[in-house]
Design a protein around this motif. Structure first.
Motif, PDB file in Angstrom:
ATOM      1  N   VAL A 103       0.921  -0.902  -0.011  1.00 12.46           N
ATOM      2  CA  VAL A 103       0.020  -0.164  -0.045  1.00 12.46           C
ATOM      3  C   VAL A 103       0.935   1.295  -0.023  1.00 12.46           C
ATOM      4  N   VAL A 104       0.443   2.129  -0.972  1.00 11.35           N
ATOM      5  CA  VAL A 104       1.273   3.407  -0.858  1.00 11.35           C
ATOM      6  C   VAL A 104       0.230   4.405  -0.264  1.00 11.35           C
ATOM      7  N   GLN A 105       0.788   5.169   1.085  1.00  7.20           N
ATOM      8  CA  GLN A 105      -0.028   5.952   1.829  1.00  7.20           C
ATOM      9  C   GLN A 105      -0.594   7.305   0.682  1.00  7.20           C
ATOM     10  N   VAL A 106      -1.828   7.768   0.947  1.00  2.00           N
ATOM     11  CA  VAL A 106      -1.962   8.821   0.011  1.00  2.00           C
ATOM     12  C   VAL A 106      -1.208  10.115   0.162  1.00  2.00           C
ATOM     13  N   GLU A 107      -0.665  10.349   1.342  1.00  2.00           N
ATOM     14  CA  GLU A 107       0.592  11.261   1.339  1.00  2.00           C
ATOM     15  C   GLU A 107       1.593  11.125   0.274  1.00  2.00           C
ATOM     16  N   ASP A 108       1.937  10.004  -0.164  1.00  2.00           N
ATOM     17  CA  ASP A 108       2.919   9.966  -1.207  1.00  2.00           C
ATOM     18  C   ASP A 108       2.506   9.660  -2.723  1.00  2.00           C
ATOM     19  N   THR A 109       1.240   9.941  -2.780  1.00  2.00           N
ATOM     20  CA  THR A 109       0.587  10.269  -3.942  1.00  2.00           C
ATOM     21  C   THR A 109      -0.009  11.588  -4.670  1.00  2.00           C
ATOM     22  N   GLU A 110      -0.509  11.685  -5.725  1.00  2.00           N
ATOM     23  CA  GLU A 110      -1.018  12.957  -6.174  1.00  2.00           C
ATOM     24  C   GLU A 110      -2.031  12.709  -7.213  1.00  2.00           C
ATOM     25  N   GLN A 111      -3.158  13.189  -7.068  1.00  2.00           N
ATOM     26  CA  GLN A 111      -4.518  12.993  -8.028  1.00  2.00           C
ATOM     27  C   GLN A 111      -4.099  13.592  -9.280  1.00  2.00           C
ATOM     28  N   VAL A 112      -4.322  12.695 -10.452  1.00  2.00           N
ATOM     29  CA  VAL A 112      -3.945  13.276 -11.711  1.00  2.00           C
ATOM     30  C   VAL A 112      -5.603  13.654 -12.239  1.00  2.00           C
ATOM     31  N   ARG A 123      -0.688   9.265  -9.526  1.00  2.00           N
ATOM     32  CA  ARG A 123       0.596   9.276  -9.418  1.00  2.00           C
ATOM     33  C   ARG A 123       1.110   8.862  -8.135  1.00  2.00           C
ATOM     34  N   ILE A 124       1.773   7.950  -8.338  1.00  2.00           N
ATOM     35  CA  ILE A 124       2.595   7.137  -7.277  1.00  2.00           C
ATOM     36  C   ILE A 124       4.086   7.878  -7.346  1.00  2.00           C
ATOM     37  N   LEU A 125       4.040   8.404  -5.999  1.00  2.00           N
ATOM     38  CA  LEU A 125       5.458   9.582  -6.066  1.00  2.00           C
ATOM     39  C   LEU A 125       6.796   8.431  -5.662  1.00  2.00           C
ATOM     40  N   GLY A 126       6.354   7.467  -4.582  1.00  2.00           N
ATOM     41  CA  GLY A 126       7.702   6.849  -4.070  1.00  2.00           C
ATOM     42  C   GLY A 126       7.558   5.189  -4.340  1.00  2.00           C
ATOM     43  N   ARG A 127       8.668   4.588  -4.112  1.00  2.00           N
ATOM     44  CA  ARG A 127       8.931   3.150  -4.083  1.00  2.00           C
ATOM     45  C   ARG A 127       8.471   2.572  -2.987  1.00  2.00           C
ATOM     46  N   VAL A 128       7.854   1.561  -2.961  1.00  2.00           N
ATOM     47  CA  VAL A 128       7.612   0.769  -1.644  1.00  2.00           C
ATOM     48  C   VAL A 128       8.075  -0.613  -1.674  1.00  2.00           C
ATOM     49  N   SER A 129       8.265  -1.239  -0.542  1.00  2.00           N
ATOM     50  CA  SER A 129       8.612  -2.752  -0.536  1.00  2.00           C
ATOM     51  C   SER A 129       7.581  -3.382  -0.474  1.00  2.00           C
ATOM     52  N   GLN A 130       7.473  -4.830  -0.776  1.00  2.00           N
ATOM     53  CA  GLN A 130       6.375  -5.636  -0.815  1.00  2.00           C
ATOM     54  C   GLN A 130       5.984  -5.705   0.743  1.00  2.00           C
ATOM     55  N   GLY A 131       4.651  -5.977   0.937  1.00  5.87           N
ATOM     56  CA  GLY A 131       3.889  -6.129   2.139  1.00  5.87           C
ATOM     57  C   GLY A 131       3.791  -4.822   3.058  1.00  5.87           C
ATOM     58  N   LEU A 132       4.349  -3.651   2.527  1.00 10.65           N
ATOM     59  CA  LEU A 132       4.358  -2.531   3.260  1.00 10.65           C
ATOM     60  C   LEU A 132       2.858  -2.086   3.647  1.00 10.65           C
ATOM     61  N   ASP A 133       2.708  -1.822   4.821  1.00 10.55           N
ATOM     62  CA  ASP A 133       1.307  -1.330   4.972  1.00 10.55           C
ATOM     63  C   ASP A 133       0.209  -2.192   4.923  1.00 10.55           C
ATOM     64  N   ILE A 134       0.487  -3.509   4.946  1.00 10.13           N
ATOM     65  CA  ILE A 134      -0.569  -4.595   4.602  1.00 10.13           C
ATOM     66  C   ILE A 134      -0.481  -5.466   6.104  1.00 10.13           C
ATOM     67  N   ARG A 135      -1.673  -5.702   6.565  1.00 11.93           N
ATOM     68  CA  ARG A 135      -1.746  -6.600   7.564  1.00 11.93           C
ATOM     69  C   ARG A 135      -2.173  -7.951   6.988  1.00 11.93           C
ATOM     70  N   PRO A 136      -1.287  -9.018   7.494  1.00  5.28           N
ATOM     71  CA  PRO A 136      -1.516 -10.329   6.725  1.00  5.28           C
ATOM     72  C   PRO A 136      -2.638 -11.186   7.480  1.00  5.28           C
ATOM     73  N   VAL A 137      -3.585 -11.713   6.891  1.00 13.59           N
ATOM     74  CA  VAL A 137      -4.516 -12.716   7.195  1.00 13.59           C
ATOM     75  C   VAL A 137      -3.831 -13.327   8.613  1.00 13.59           C
ATOM     76  N   GLY A 138      -4.625 -13.033   9.865  1.00 16.36           N
ATOM     77  CA  GLY A 138      -4.172 -13.837  10.976  1.00 16.36           C
ATOM     78  C   GLY A 138      -3.016 -13.302  11.727  1.00 16.36           C
ATOM     79  N   CYS A 139      -2.536 -12.100  11.375  1.00 20.61           N
ATOM     80  CA  CYS A 139      -1.322 -11.452  12.138  1.00 20.61           C
ATOM     81  C   CYS A 139      -1.565 -11.264  13.422  1.00 20.61           C
ATOM     82  N   ASP A 140      -3.047 -10.796  13.797  1.00 17.40           N
ATOM     83  CA  ASP A 140      -3.092 -10.405  15.201  1.00 17.40           C
ATOM     84  C   ASP A 140      -3.602 -11.725  15.915  1.00 17.40           C
TER      85      ASP A 140
END
Ligand SMILES: Nc1nc2c(c(=O)[nH]1)N[C@H]1C(S)=C(S)[C@@H](COP(=O)(O)OP(=O)(O)OC[C@H]3O[C@@H](n4cnc5c(N)ncnc54)[C@H](O)[C@@H]3O)O[C@H]1N2
Ligand code: MOO
Length: 277
Positions: A103-112, A123-140
């Motif tokens: 997930v790329v947070q809205v702060e790191d994007t721009e509406q076109v 527009r996605i402004l930055g590069r993110v790594s796999q899994g960022l800001d995703i809570r996997p199934v059953g992580c809690d």
């Protein structure tokens, strides 16, 4: 003579447990669980977004992308696949559409603003790594985990956990009823303003009742019994036959000629110990 610790161990060893009862979970607060509670499903039950932003394929990197769906908390975005070169709008707690892996947070994007082809773009402004800001199934909580154990006291956090796993009816031990009786001719009601010679206000009864209430018990105040064998027997007989679970007495257990509690207990049952260090 036995030590306080040994006396306590004996009391706990010989005391019977009350039969568990099943109650709606919100009535279980302050009670002790009589069963393990398991999670029937994982938490989160779906891959969930930690942020308000865009679900992307991390390897796509920065650039301009069409929005293929909007997945808000609830159920939107199911059956949609984020494929390379596309993104999906997601809100905090909402499900991550299949195919996306970050997930790329809205702060790191721009509406076109150019929607000439009918598609909203971002527009996605930055590069993110796999899994960022995703809570996997059953992580809690993983499916089938024991979230609460038999014997645990239910407080507000435990109520939240019970709700989380959908355990709306739970098996608990009922509150025991504790009756408290003070014995002694010297004792008078704490309301007594003027003490005659030889009198003291009964403090044990109030204290023991408060202790029992603090331990979530129901209580019966039996007041003060005078040092007459018949009085004592009558009060204790009627308390025991009225179905109290625990009868707490104070006084009348030493070596005096008016100490009638021990002989009474000896007559009615087993005296497991009689003097504590
Ligand atoms: N782009 C950004 N996104 C987010 C930011 C940020 O700075 N930028 N901050 C994050 C933080 S920190 C928080 S906290 C949350 C606050 O969001 P909300 O107040 O809108 O909370 P929700 O999305 O409604 O819920 C969050 C989470 O908790 C679950 N939830 C909500 N209510 C309940 C309930 N009654 N019982 C059980 N679970 C509940 C919900 O499903 C979500 O998973 O914003 C972040 N995002
Ligand atoms: O900053 Mo949010 O803590 O988790 O409100």
């Amino acid at each position: 003579m036995i030590s306080v610790d040994d006396a306590l161990t004996t009391v706990l060893r010989v005391a019977g447990r009350l039969e568990p009862v099943t109650v709606p979970f919100h009535e279980a607060v302050g009670l002790v669980l009589a069963e393990d509670v398991r999670a029937p499903d994982p938490l989160p039950p779906y891959r969930a977004s930690v942020k308000d932003g865009y679900a992307v394929i991390a390897s796509d990197g920065p650039g301009e992308y069409p929005l293929i769906t909007e997945s808000r908390a609830g159920n939107d975005g199911v059956d949609v696949m984020v494929i390379p070169g596309t993104v999906a709008y997601v809100t905090t707690g909402g499900p991550i559409p299949d195919g996306a892996d970050a997930v790329v947070q809205v702060e790191d994007t721009e509406q076109v603003n150019d929607t000439s082809d009918g598609l909203r773009r971002v527009r996605i402004l930055g590069r993110v790594s796999q899994g960022l800001d995703i809570r996997p199934v059953g992580c809690d909580i993983e499916k089938d985990t024991v979230v609460l154990k038999s014997g645990e006291l239910v407080g507000n956090s435990e109520i939240g956990l019970l709700a989380t796993v959908g355990a709306t009816m739970v098996k608990v031990y009922p509150r025991p009823t504790v009756a408290v009786l003070s014995t002694g001719d010297e004792l008078v009601d704490p309301k007594t303003k003027h003490l005659n010679r030889g009198q003291i206000r009964d403090s044990n009864c109030a204290m023991l009742l408060a202790a029992a209430i603090q331990e979530q018990c129901k209580v019966v105040d039996l007041g003060i019994a005078h040092d007459r064998e018949e009085d004592l027997e009558r009060i204790m007989d009627s308390a025991l036959s009225s179905g109290v679970d625990i009868l707490l007495t104070s006084g009348g257990v030493s070596m005096g000629d008016r100490d009638f509690v021990k002989p009474y207990l000896g007559k009615k049952g087993t005296l497991h110990f009689d003097r504590v260090d």
